[in-house]
Design a protein around this motif. Sequence first.
Motif, PDB file in Angstrom:
ATOM      1  N   ALA A  28       0.841  -1.203   0.000  1.00  0.00           N
ATOM      2  CA  ALA A  28       0.000   0.000   0.000  1.00  0.00           C
ATOM      3  C   ALA A  28       0.868   1.242   0.000  1.00  0.00           C
ATOM      4  O   ALA A  28       0.657   2.170   0.768  1.00  0.00           O
ATOM      5  CB  ALA A  28      -0.935  -0.009   1.204  1.00  0.00           C
ATOM      6  N   GLY A  29       1.859   1.226  -0.887  1.00  0.00           N
ATOM      7  CA  GLY A  29       2.685   2.409  -1.027  1.00  0.00           C
ATOM      8  C   GLY A  29       3.760   2.499   0.027  1.00  0.00           C
ATOM      9  O   GLY A  29       3.998   1.538   0.771  1.00  0.00           O
ATOM     10  N   PRO A  30       4.383   3.671   0.101  1.00  0.00           N
ATOM     11  CA  PRO A  30       5.566   3.827   0.961  1.00  0.00           C
ATOM     12  C   PRO A  30       5.274   3.693   2.449  1.00  0.00           C
ATOM     13  O   PRO A  30       6.181   3.483   3.247  1.00  0.00           O
ATOM     14  CB  PRO A  30       6.048   5.250   0.633  1.00  0.00           C
ATOM     15  CG  PRO A  30       4.861   5.935   0.064  1.00  0.00           C
ATOM     16  CD  PRO A  30       4.049   4.888  -0.622  1.00  0.00           C
ATOM     17  N   LYS A  31       3.985   3.833   2.837  1.00  0.00           N
ATOM     18  CA  LYS A  31       3.689   3.823   4.270  1.00  0.00           C
ATOM     19  C   LYS A  31       3.617   2.418   4.845  1.00  0.00           C
ATOM     20  O   LYS A  31       3.379   2.241   6.041  1.00  0.00           O
ATOM     21  CB  LYS A  31       2.366   4.554   4.542  1.00  0.00           C
ATOM     22  CG  LYS A  31       2.575   6.069   4.701  1.00  0.00           C
ATOM     23  CD  LYS A  31       1.290   6.830   4.541  1.00  0.00           C
ATOM     24  CE  LYS A  31       0.547   6.996   5.862  1.00  0.00           C
ATOM     25  NZ  LYS A  31      -0.719   7.740   5.630  1.00  0.00           N
ATOM     26  N   GLY A  32       3.768   1.398   3.997  1.00  0.00           N
ATOM     27  CA  GLY A  32       3.789   0.037   4.526  1.00  0.00           C
ATOM     28  C   GLY A  32       2.704  -0.819   3.906  1.00  0.00           C
ATOM     29  O   GLY A  32       2.194  -0.506   2.828  1.00  0.00           O
ATOM     30  N   THR A  33       2.359  -1.875   4.597  1.00  0.00           N
ATOM     31  CA  THR A  33       1.401  -2.828   4.040  1.00  0.00           C
ATOM     32  C   THR A  33       0.152  -2.881   4.906  1.00  0.00           C
ATOM     33  O   THR A  33       0.200  -2.702   6.124  1.00  0.00           O
ATOM     34  CB  THR A  33       2.015  -4.240   3.986  1.00  0.00           C
ATOM     35  OG1 THR A  33       2.480  -4.581   5.296  1.00  0.00           O
ATOM     36  CG2 THR A  33       3.178  -4.304   3.013  1.00  0.00           C
ATOM     37  N   HIS A  34      -0.989  -3.131   4.236  1.00  0.00           N
ATOM     38  CA  HIS A  34      -2.217  -3.397   4.960  1.00  0.00           C
ATOM     39  C   HIS A  34      -2.231  -4.862   5.340  1.00  0.00           C
ATOM     40  O   HIS A  34      -1.797  -5.721   4.560  1.00  0.00           O
ATOM     41  CB  HIS A  34      -3.440  -3.121   4.077  1.00  0.00           C
ATOM     42  CG  HIS A  34      -3.599  -1.676   3.691  1.00  0.00           C
ATOM     43  ND1 HIS A  34      -3.215  -0.633   4.501  1.00  0.00           N
ATOM     44  CD2 HIS A  34      -4.107  -1.102   2.573  1.00  0.00           C
ATOM     45  CE1 HIS A  34      -3.492   0.513   3.904  1.00  0.00           C
ATOM     46  NE2 HIS A  34      -4.021   0.258   2.717  1.00  0.00           N
ATOM     47  N   ALA A  35      -2.735  -5.145   6.524  1.00  0.00           N
ATOM     48  CA  ALA A  35      -2.723  -6.530   7.001  1.00  0.00           C
ATOM     49  C   ALA A  35      -4.147  -7.056   7.100  1.00  0.00           C
ATOM     50  O   ALA A  35      -5.030  -6.398   7.636  1.00  0.00           O
ATOM     51  CB  ALA A  35      -2.045  -6.597   8.368  1.00  0.00           C
ATOM     52  N   TRP A  36      -4.377  -8.243   6.550  1.00  0.00           N
ATOM     53  CA  TRP A  36      -5.710  -8.842   6.526  1.00  0.00           C
ATOM     54  C   TRP A  36      -5.696 -10.226   7.169  1.00  0.00           C
ATOM     55  O   TRP A  36      -4.736 -10.963   7.029  1.00  0.00           O
ATOM     56  CB  TRP A  36      -6.195  -9.058   5.089  1.00  0.00           C
ATOM     57  CG  TRP A  36      -6.497  -7.851   4.262  1.00  0.00           C
ATOM     58  CD1 TRP A  36      -5.618  -7.149   3.495  1.00  0.00           C
ATOM     59  CD2 TRP A  36      -7.777  -7.253   4.061  1.00  0.00           C
ATOM     60  NE1 TRP A  36      -6.248  -6.142   2.832  1.00  0.00           N
ATOM     61  CE2 TRP A  36      -7.590  -6.180   3.159  1.00  0.00           C
ATOM     62  CE3 TRP A  36      -9.047  -7.510   4.561  1.00  0.00           C
ATOM     63  CZ2 TRP A  36      -8.644  -5.367   2.743  1.00  0.00           C
ATOM     64  CZ3 TRP A  36     -10.091  -6.697   4.128  1.00  0.00           C
ATOM     65  CH2 TRP A  36      -9.888  -5.637   3.247  1.00  0.00           C
ATOM     66  N   PHE A  37      -6.769 -10.551   7.825  1.00  0.00           N
ATOM     67  CA  PHE A  37      -7.063 -11.953   8.094  1.00  0.00           C
ATOM     68  C   PHE A  37      -8.548 -12.148   7.874  1.00  0.00           C
ATOM     69  O   PHE A  37      -9.364 -11.334   8.319  1.00  0.00           O
ATOM     70  CB  PHE A  37      -6.716 -12.365   9.526  1.00  0.00           C
ATOM     71  CG  PHE A  37      -7.120 -13.798   9.810  1.00  0.00           C
ATOM     72  CD1 PHE A  37      -6.243 -14.845   9.525  1.00  0.00           C
ATOM     73  CD2 PHE A  37      -8.385 -14.099  10.299  1.00  0.00           C
ATOM     74  CE1 PHE A  37      -6.628 -16.164   9.739  1.00  0.00           C
ATOM     75  CE2 PHE A  37      -8.774 -15.412  10.512  1.00  0.00           C
ATOM     76  CZ  PHE A  37      -7.900 -16.459  10.232  1.00  0.00           C
ATOM     77  N   THR A  38      -8.876 -13.264   7.193  1.00  0.00           N
ATOM     78  CA  THR A  38     -10.281 -13.592   7.059  1.00  0.00           C
ATOM     79  C   THR A  38     -10.445 -15.088   7.241  1.00  0.00           C
ATOM     80  O   THR A  38      -9.580 -15.860   6.841  1.00  0.00           O
ATOM     81  CB  THR A  38     -10.852 -13.109   5.715  1.00  0.00           C
ATOM     82  OG1 THR A  38     -12.237 -13.432   5.653  1.00  0.00           O
ATOM     83  CG2 THR A  38     -10.132 -13.746   4.534  1.00  0.00           C
ATOM     84  N   GLY A  39     -11.509 -15.472   7.920  1.00  0.00           N
ATOM     85  CA  GLY A  39     -11.650 -16.903   8.179  1.00  0.00           C
ATOM     86  C   GLY A  39     -12.976 -17.232   8.827  1.00  0.00           C
ATOM     87  O   GLY A  39     -13.847 -16.372   8.973  1.00  0.00           O
ATOM     88  N   PHE A  40     -13.133 -18.494   9.186  1.00  0.00           N
ATOM     89  CA  PHE A  40     -14.387 -18.931   9.794  1.00  0.00           C
ATOM     90  C   PHE A  40     -14.145 -20.122  10.689  1.00  0.00           C
ATOM     91  O   PHE A  40     -13.067 -20.729  10.667  1.00  0.00           O
ATOM     92  CB  PHE A  40     -15.430 -19.271   8.723  1.00  0.00           C
ATOM     93  CG  PHE A  40     -14.887 -20.051   7.561  1.00  0.00           C
ATOM     94  CD1 PHE A  40     -14.712 -21.434   7.642  1.00  0.00           C
ATOM     95  CD2 PHE A  40     -14.536 -19.405   6.375  1.00  0.00           C
ATOM     96  CE1 PHE A  40     -14.209 -22.146   6.580  1.00  0.00           C
ATOM     97  CE2 PHE A  40     -14.020 -20.128   5.304  1.00  0.00           C
ATOM     98  CZ  PHE A  40     -13.858 -21.496   5.390  1.00  0.00           C
ATOM     99  N   SER A  41     -15.182 -20.455  11.473  1.00  0.00           N
ATOM    100  CA  SER A  41     -15.100 -21.596  12.372  1.00  0.00           C
ATOM    101  C   SER A  41     -16.519 -22.078  12.619  1.00  0.00           C
ATOM    102  O   SER A  41     -17.448 -21.250  12.662  1.00  0.00           O
ATOM    103  CB  SER A  41     -14.427 -21.190  13.688  1.00  0.00           C
ATOM    104  OG  SER A  41     -14.422 -22.274  14.583  1.00  0.00           O
ATOM    105  N   PRO A  42     -16.777 -23.339  12.822  1.00  0.00           N
ATOM    106  CA  PRO A  42     -15.856 -24.455  12.579  1.00  0.00           C
ATOM    107  C   PRO A  42     -15.462 -24.537  11.103  1.00  0.00           C
ATOM    108  O   PRO A  42     -16.241 -24.129  10.235  1.00  0.00           O
ATOM    109  CB  PRO A  42     -16.678 -25.677  12.958  1.00  0.00           C
ATOM    110  CG  PRO A  42     -17.825 -25.159  13.767  1.00  0.00           C
ATOM    111  CD  PRO A  42     -18.075 -23.784  13.314  1.00  0.00           C
ATOM    112  N   ALA A  43     -14.285 -25.099  10.856  1.00  0.00           N
ATOM    113  CA  ALA A  43     -13.707 -25.045   9.521  1.00  0.00           C
ATOM    114  C   ALA A  43     -14.561 -25.772   8.488  1.00  0.00           C
ATOM    115  O   ALA A  43     -14.669 -25.332   7.342  1.00  0.00           O
ATOM    116  CB  ALA A  43     -12.293 -25.628   9.542  1.00  0.00           C
TER     117      ALA A  43
END
Lengths: 572, 365
Positions: free
Chosen positions: A519-534
């Motif tokens: 995401a440009g010079p300011k660094g990276t965006h961090a994501w997590f996406t998921g669910f449970s029970p798998a």
Amino acid sequence: MIISFIRKIIIALFSVLIVYLFYMQCVRGEYYQDLAKMNRIRLLPLSGPRGNIYDRDGNLLAGNRLAFDCVVMPQEFYPDHKALEELGRLLNKSASVLKDEIRENTIAPFVPMVIKDDVAKELAIAISEKSLDLPGLLIQTRSVRYYPHKNMGSHVIGYLGKINEDELYALSDYGYKAMDHVGRGGLESFYDSYLKGEEGGIQAEVDSRGRELRQLGIKEPEKGKDITTTIDLELEAHIDSLMEGERGAAIVMSSETGEILALVSKPDFDPNIFVSALKPDSIKILLGRSDYPMIDRAISGAYPPGSVFKLVTSSAALDMKRMSLHDQLNCPGFYMLGKWRFNCWKDDGHGTETIIDGIKNSCNVFFYQVGRKAGVDGLAAYAVKYGMGRNSGIDLPYESAGTVPTRAWKLYRMRQSWFEGDTVNYAIGQGYLLVTPIQILRMTNAVGTEGILVKPFLVRKIGGLEVKGAERRRLDISKETFRTIKEGMKRAVDDPSGTAKAARAKGLSVAGKTGTAEAGPKGTHAWFTGFSPADKPQFSLVVFLEYGGKGGDKPAKMASSIFAKLKELGYL
Amino acid sequence: MYRINYRKNFDLFLIILPLIIVSAGLLFLYSASHGIYESNGTNFAHRQAMWLLAGIVMLVIIVNMDFRRILDWSYLCYGIMALMLLVLLFAGGARMGAKRWFSIGWLTFQPSEFAKIILIMVLAFYIGNNRHAIRTIKGLITPFLLAGVLFLLIIKEPDLGSALILLAILFIMLLVSEMPVKYMAGLVIAGVASSPFLWNFLKEYQKRRLLVFINPNMDPLGAGYTIIQSKIAIGSGGLFGRGFLGGTQNQLNFLPESHTDFIFAVIGEEWGFAGVLLVVFLFVFLISRILSVAERTNDFYGKLVVMGVAGMLAFQVIVNIAMTVGLMPVVGIPLPFVSYGGSSLIMNFIAIALVINIDMHRTLF
């Protein structure tokens, strides 16, 4: 002689007066009678309080409280210096400032004038005691919006603002009036017509000081409808504290129905400051902040998804049968497209992988190739299938659609044809692609439920009526495709080398996918996406941190904590 | 001797008419005090009735005095009055931003009311003694000085209304003393020419009132408020009024100063056109009777005094009514015998007493 002349003059002058009096009283009498009637009959509005907003268990999210305004009746209040000094001492203003304010703000001798609104209860009592010595000074009460949890949940609940001219023009047919407060964000805005109370009024005969003498008629005000949301206050609070100090968003949704159990966007704001004009400065400060606390990042912020988009890339290639579960691709750490070199996040490469490993490792080189198999048209088509590029339909205002680029889009917007390099970037969720956290959540949930694309929603009850469950759609993507991807997501969490292993939660099966978007010079965006029970998810979630580093670090850890909380609360 | 003259020369209307007007005034003062929020125990009608008694006592005393001796005292009275007004300017109690009253306990006393009658007497004395000198410019200096000093002291209080009445008295008395027409014309021109100078003597609120008169919508809730409410009160009275105590403008306190300068609006609202016609008729009748006294008296001093009184009453009644219906700027002039106020009521009875006195003694001279 002179005296008779004077006599004539005097009689002439009196005759003029008599004629004029006749004109006023007998010719224009009705006109003046109407004016006299208008003088003495006044409609005193009674505001209908707004409906409350509750969480799913009936905890109050937004209610009403009593506010005390310090009011002066201009005609009764003779501001001698002593009175002003005493009042000034109570209100912490100088006597001269107070005098100027009273003079400038007086509308009419009989119209009460607010000299300080929403004073503390103790002060209100003190002023009431003083008002015995200071005639014309009194405390008026009114009902104002009150948000007991302050910042928490502010983006879901929203806030109120004074109605502006355009809104008044558009809404006056619906009973909105000048000086009304209307919802300006969140549920307050989306459900404003339900929450808004119906104004009543007293037709009263008043004296010149505007004091009510006699009621001629009354229309009781009606309270607005209460709204029960799908939010779980405890879960919301938990996520709120996890996200403290971060910038980003986190959403938890019921997989089957689309009910939103928690929606957090950070930074946030205290909706209470908009209610009373107590501190207009603090509103200005809030609106001027460079980190934009008023933006609901969960639905209005459009960001590059990074590797979480690999789920879409996988879906496209598998469902279009451009590759199979068993196909193996090599990752030497980089990928050459003509003379252009595209790197993997792991310098020495992942070696030979199937798609399940590719997802587990979040291997860029693997997906560069998968993306090229699917092609730009395939990627765009599946992104749209999963609900990207358009609003999710959640019951909140100001949703952003994001951007799903296509060849045509690029030609139109950039005046450039599509390059194969764009496809390579596209495949790993970079480039022109922009999504909102809620879109990622929906997409992930569709994968987990093997094809159910839900419309997320926040309100389950309006007044006494249950809101019909939101629409669900089954995606025409093969079950096999979903199962393959889910397997990869499970491994990403369970496998010791999985990128999402930080998302593990004790006693729960979790599937997930991380994303770290350039995401440009300011660094990276961090994501997590998921669910449970798998295998058969009940709840899906997304955690997004603006410039939050790697998705496998903080967001995955937060997700773990959220899953644990869901278990603790009995949802899992 | 006196008794015979008393029976023979006394015009009963001169005492009956004021008493009828005062009685009607008491009714309206009662109505004006009836307003729901005058709950501090002040009943203007009760108090005015007490002043009425005092006024009648003054009337009896003055009617039985020797008119010549009263005039002999006029310079002394004038000096005391000027001194009082001067003291008032520096030491008077401020009430509504004006220094108009002396207060002794609950009793308040307004010297400017008595200044009117003293000016009438002092002018009559001077002009009567200098009947021919008055036809020259030099002879006019003293009357102008006499009126001017009181005028300046009173307008400084500030009491624009009373000050204007002094000018009216001076004007009418000079008129009666047969001042040459060219001087009279010059006087009018000088008056108009000096108005910008007088403008600077006015207080801010007085200027505002005058400007509001030119454009009433300039300040509808400030200076224009009273006049708007007064017009509504009078206009809504219609032909027969809204009944005694039935006027909402007055009873609900929309009408400020309803017991003093705007009492006529209460009459208009509650008794309608019929009521105001009656009241105006009573005043015209009274003034006409006073003018008749002036016509039949042989005494020049007496004639001057009677004309001064007639002019003063006529000016006050006409300006007060014109003011309440919005035909003239609000300058603060009470309606004689009707508006609440002890000084004003007593002064008016003294004036009537002087007229009766002169009427009774007219054949003696």
